[in-house]
Write a protein that holds these residues in place. Structure first.
Motif, PDB file in Angstrom:
ATOM      1  N   LEU A   1       9.386  -5.240  28.976  1.00 26.28           N
ATOM      2  CA  LEU A   1       9.575  -5.954  27.461  1.00 26.28           C
ATOM      3  C   LEU A   1       8.264  -6.084  27.015  1.00 26.28           C
ATOM      4  O   LEU A   1       8.000  -5.912  25.590  1.00 26.28           O
ATOM      5  CB  LEU A   1       9.852  -7.417  27.907  1.00 26.28           C
ATOM      6  CG  LEU A   1      11.253  -7.712  28.175  1.00 26.28           C
ATOM      7  CD1 LEU A   1      11.361  -9.330  28.237  1.00 26.28           C
ATOM      8  CD2 LEU A   1      12.107  -7.439  26.731  1.00 26.28           C
ATOM      9  N   LYS A   2       7.190  -6.242  27.887  1.00 25.04           N
ATOM     10  CA  LYS A   2       5.631  -6.246  27.441  1.00 25.04           C
ATOM     11  C   LYS A   2       5.435  -4.847  26.792  1.00 25.04           C
ATOM     12  O   LYS A   2       4.738  -4.745  25.645  1.00 25.04           O
ATOM     13  CB  LYS A   2       4.592  -6.601  28.444  1.00 25.04           C
ATOM     14  CG  LYS A   2       4.769  -7.979  28.848  1.00 25.04           C
ATOM     15  CD  LYS A   2       3.541  -8.309  29.737  1.00 25.04           C
ATOM     16  CE  LYS A   2       3.461  -9.624  29.900  1.00 25.04           C
ATOM     17  NZ  LYS A   2       1.995 -10.437  30.581  1.00 25.04           N
ATOM     18  N   ALA A   3       5.938  -3.809  27.273  1.00 20.04           N
ATOM     19  CA  ALA A   3       5.492  -2.490  27.029  1.00 20.04           C
ATOM     20  C   ALA A   3       6.302  -2.181  25.608  1.00 20.04           C
ATOM     21  O   ALA A   3       5.801  -1.617  24.772  1.00 20.04           O
ATOM     22  CB  ALA A   3       5.818  -1.541  27.954  1.00 20.04           C
ATOM     23  N   ALA A   4       7.588  -2.469  25.564  1.00 23.72           N
ATOM     24  CA  ALA A   4       8.588  -2.327  24.349  1.00 23.72           C
ATOM     25  C   ALA A   4       7.806  -3.134  23.302  1.00 23.72           C
ATOM     26  O   ALA A   4       7.852  -2.234  22.035  1.00 23.72           O
ATOM     27  CB  ALA A   4       9.886  -2.993  24.689  1.00 23.72           C
ATOM     28  N   VAL A   5       7.536  -4.311  23.542  1.00 24.18           N
ATOM     29  CA  VAL A   5       6.997  -5.171  22.161  1.00 24.18           C
ATOM     30  C   VAL A   5       5.690  -4.474  21.757  1.00 24.18           C
ATOM     31  O   VAL A   5       5.421  -4.538  20.571  1.00 24.18           O
ATOM     32  CB  VAL A   5       6.893  -6.495  22.622  1.00 24.18           C
ATOM     33  CG1 VAL A   5       6.160  -7.315  21.553  1.00 24.18           C
ATOM     34  CG2 VAL A   5       8.086  -7.233  23.191  1.00 24.18           C
ATOM     35  N   ALA A   6       4.867  -4.184  22.751  1.00 27.96           N
ATOM     36  CA  ALA A   6       3.568  -3.612  22.269  1.00 27.96           C
ATOM     37  C   ALA A   6       3.460  -2.269  21.546  1.00 27.96           C
ATOM     38  O   ALA A   6       2.941  -2.142  20.675  1.00 27.96           O
ATOM     39  CB  ALA A   6       2.606  -3.425  23.867  1.00 27.96           C
ATOM     40  N   CYS A   7       4.514  -1.504  21.902  1.00 22.84           N
ATOM     41  CA  CYS A   7       4.604  -0.218  21.415  1.00 22.84           C
ATOM     42  C   CYS A   7       5.051  -0.498  19.916  1.00 22.84           C
ATOM     43  O   CYS A   7       4.688   0.172  18.829  1.00 22.84           O
ATOM     44  CB  CYS A   7       5.648   0.813  22.173  1.00 22.84           C
ATOM     45  SG  CYS A   7       4.828   1.285  23.452  1.00 22.84           S
ATOM     46  N   HIS A   8       6.239  -1.293  19.907  1.00 22.45           N
ATOM     47  CA  HIS A   8       6.829  -1.587  18.311  1.00 22.45           C
ATOM     48  C   HIS A   8       5.837  -2.201  17.636  1.00 22.45           C
ATOM     49  O   HIS A   8       5.714  -1.807  16.365  1.00 22.45           O
ATOM     50  CB  HIS A   8       8.038  -2.518  18.620  1.00 22.45           C
ATOM     51  CG  HIS A   8       8.704  -2.834  17.186  1.00 22.45           C
ATOM     52  ND1 HIS A   8       9.510  -2.070  16.959  1.00 22.45           N
ATOM     53  CD2 HIS A   8       8.496  -3.865  16.565  1.00 22.45           C
ATOM     54  CE1 HIS A   8       9.911  -2.416  15.834  1.00 22.45           C
ATOM     55  NE2 HIS A   8       9.231  -3.672  15.545  1.00 22.45           N
ATOM     56  N   ASN A   9       4.837  -3.035  17.844  1.00 26.49           N
ATOM     57  CA  ASN A   9       4.185  -3.842  17.275  1.00 26.49           C
ATOM     58  C   ASN A   9       2.596  -2.913  16.658  1.00 26.49           C
ATOM     59  O   ASN A   9       2.366  -3.314  15.781  1.00 26.49           O
ATOM     60  CB  ASN A   9       3.733  -5.216  17.801  1.00 26.49           C
ATOM     61  CG  ASN A   9       4.840  -6.370  17.670  1.00 26.49           C
ATOM     62  OD1 ASN A   9       5.846  -5.912  17.300  1.00 26.49           O
ATOM     63  ND2 ASN A   9       4.754  -7.193  18.615  1.00 26.49           N
ATOM     64  N   ASP A  10       2.330  -2.293  17.917  1.00 24.93           N
ATOM     65  CA  ASP A  10       0.801  -1.867  17.529  1.00 24.93           C
ATOM     66  C   ASP A  10       0.721  -0.470  17.712  1.00 24.93           C
ATOM     67  O   ASP A  10      -0.387   0.081  17.270  1.00 24.93           O
ATOM     68  CB  ASP A  10       0.002  -2.386  18.896  1.00 24.93           C
ATOM     69  CG  ASP A  10       0.180  -3.739  19.012  1.00 24.93           C
ATOM     70  OD1 ASP A  10      -0.005  -4.555  17.936  1.00 24.93           O
ATOM     71  OD2 ASP A  10      -0.124  -4.263  20.014  1.00 24.93           O
ATOM     72  N   MET A  11       1.744   0.668  17.658  1.00 26.91           N
ATOM     73  CA  MET A  11       1.765   1.812  17.335  1.00 26.91           C
ATOM     74  C   MET A  11       1.328   2.130  15.705  1.00 26.91           C
ATOM     75  O   MET A  11       1.709   1.379  15.109  1.00 26.91           O
ATOM     76  CB  MET A  11       3.115   2.636  17.641  1.00 26.91           C
ATOM     77  CG  MET A  11       3.286   2.775  19.399  1.00 26.91           C
ATOM     78  SD  MET A  11       4.850   3.708  19.566  1.00 26.91           S
ATOM     79  CE  MET A  11       4.391   5.328  18.719  1.00 26.91           C
ATOM     80  N   ALA A  12       0.594   3.167  15.596  1.00 25.63           N
ATOM     81  CA  ALA A  12       0.471   3.636  14.194  1.00 25.63           C
ATOM     82  C   ALA A  12       1.507   3.920  13.486  1.00 25.63           C
ATOM     83  O   ALA A  12       2.583   4.611  14.436  1.00 25.63           O
ATOM     84  CB  ALA A  12      -0.699   4.600  14.125  1.00 25.63           C
ATOM     85  N   THR A  13       1.800   3.830  12.471  1.00 21.80           N
ATOM     86  CA  THR A  13       2.940   4.632  11.609  1.00 21.80           C
ATOM     87  C   THR A  13       2.480   5.884  11.283  1.00 21.80           C
ATOM     88  O   THR A  13       1.373   6.160  11.429  1.00 21.80           O
ATOM     89  CB  THR A  13       3.385   3.850  10.240  1.00 21.80           C
ATOM     90  OG1 THR A  13       2.266   3.713   9.393  1.00 21.80           O
ATOM     91  CG2 THR A  13       3.692   2.342  10.631  1.00 21.80           C
ATOM     92  N   PHE A  14       3.490   6.869  10.977  1.00 20.16           N
ATOM     93  CA  PHE A  14       3.081   8.070  10.535  1.00 20.16           C
ATOM     94  C   PHE A  14       2.239   7.948   9.151  1.00 20.16           C
ATOM     95  O   PHE A  14       0.975   8.821   9.266  1.00 20.16           O
ATOM     96  CB  PHE A  14       4.313   8.775  10.101  1.00 20.16           C
ATOM     97  CG  PHE A  14       5.087   9.340  10.955  1.00 20.16           C
ATOM     98  CD1 PHE A  14       4.771  10.511  11.920  1.00 20.16           C
ATOM     99  CD2 PHE A  14       6.437   8.542  11.544  1.00 20.16           C
ATOM    100  CE1 PHE A  14       5.671  10.901  12.996  1.00 20.16           C
ATOM    101  CE2 PHE A  14       7.052   8.989  12.437  1.00 20.16           C
ATOM    102  CZ  PHE A  14       6.752  10.225  13.116  1.00 20.16           C
ATOM    103  N   ALA A  15       2.065   6.898   8.372  1.00 21.71           N
ATOM    104  CA  ALA A  15       1.522   7.205   7.201  1.00 21.71           C
ATOM    105  C   ALA A  15      -0.061   6.731   7.617  1.00 21.71           C
ATOM    106  O   ALA A  15      -1.085   6.991   7.223  1.00 21.71           O
ATOM    107  CB  ALA A  15       2.070   6.126   6.057  1.00 21.71           C
TER     108      ALA A  15
END
Length: 344
Positions: A319-333
């Motif tokens: 869950l921590k990994a899933a939320v971190a990736c969703h919230n903090d990954m950069a978008t393509f833009a």
């Protein structure tokens, strides 16, 4: 702060189950919009993408958060242990609770490693439930009180409630509940529990068959099944699932016993477990069958069957990994990375 409804009888619980809040569609929509913009091929994080959206949906907020996970280990004793269904004596329940409180058990180490708050909830350990081969395990009032306790234990500030148990004899109660709910044979729901040999498992199957047959005409829904065959710690888990739903806290179930406590609810509301995930597949054989009956797919399989909420807490890492990736990954833009070519 969400005030929980007053619970005096199982009919009060039944009424609550007709009015459960649904998913937060706005949060779900926000998660769905962001996911394709993140710097990865669509769907490449698989179930992690789904976990992030599920977390936001049932927390009722966006973005999702996973900074305050909590584990609840409910402990209870079962009168049916008198029938020789466990490899360990009933005193072990209290001894293990003391071990939890000293910080010496596996669950303590997992919670410490993963940053999970641990709460140990003792359910009247000096007064086991009735031996269900002779009398219903609990009265209506006793079962309702245990459910009410569980409803109130979950803290609305938790980002996820991991629900587990400790109780000598509770795999026997679980197997009996599953047989009453879903049918089949006594033996298919029975496993070694704390370490029974083959004759011991046979005895366990015989005992649960006696109990289910005894109350067959008195069990009209899952709450009746819990009252007749379950334990206080199991009823408290049932209550915690309901309370978490009312407080917008997603639930991570542990193994066979926790999932069985959840399984009594869909007979009263088919959407009652939508806010629940199952942390792992227990090696207790009835758990795999139960997951199929409920249409649930566990998040992992580590060949574990300890209980104590260990499988649920281990899933917090996902869950921590899933939320971190969703919230903090950069978008393509944001990252100036080209998106998928329209020609493809």
């Amino acid at each position: 702060m969400n005030k929980m409804p007053t619970i005096n009888t199982l009919d009060d619980v039944r009424q609550i189950l007709t009015e459960l809040p649904g998913p937060d569609l706005e949060a779900a929509g926000a998660a769905k919009m962001r996911e394709p913009q993140l710097t990865k091929p669509a769907g490449s994080l698989g179930r992690l993408e789904q976990l992030a959206a599920w977390t936001a949906t049932w927390q009722g907020r966006y973005p999702p958060r996973m900074k305050n996970p909590t584990a609840h280990v409910f402990a209870g004793n079962h009168g049916v242990v008198a029938q020789g269904v466990s490899a360990f004596p009933q005193d072990v329940t209290k001894q293990m609770v003391a071990n939890f409180e000293r910080g010496g058990a596996a669950i303590n180490q997992m919670c410490k490693a993963l940053g999970v708050n641990l709460c140990v909830e003792q359910m009247d350990l000096d007064n086991p439930t009735q031996d269900f081969t002779e009398n219903p395990a609990m009265t209506d009032t006793e079962c309702a009180a245990a459910i009410a306790f569980g409803m109130n234990v979950v803290d609305e500030t938790s980002d996820v409630a991991c629900l587990g148990e400790m109780g000598i004899g509770n795999t026997t109660a679980s197997a009996a509940i599953c047989l009453a709910l879903f049918g089949g044979s006594s033996l298919q729901w029975c496993g070694p529990g704390t370490g029974l040999d083959k004759p011991g498992i046979g005895r366990k199957a015989e005992v649960i068959g006696i109990g289910v047959k005894l109350y067959k005409g008195h069990m009209h829904d899952g709450l009746d099944v819990m009252r007749c065959l379950g334990g206080r710690e199991m009823a408290a888990i049932t209550g915690a699932i309901i309370g978490a739903r009312l407080k917008k806290v997603p639930v991570m179930l542990d193994g066979f016993v926790s999932t069985t406590a959840a399984a009594v609810l869909p007979s009263l509301n088919k959407r009652a477990l939508d806010h629940c995930k199952v942390g792992h597949v227990s090696q207790e054989p009835g758990h795999k069958i139960l997951l199929e009956k409920l249409g649930k797919v566990a998040l992992q399989d580590q060949n574990m069957r300890l209980g104590e909420c260990t499988g649920a807490v281990l899933a917090v890492a996902l869950l921590k990994a899933a939320v971190a990736c969703h919230n903090d990954m950069a978008t393509f833009a944001e990252a100036s990375v080209s998106t998928k070519s329209a020609e493809n």
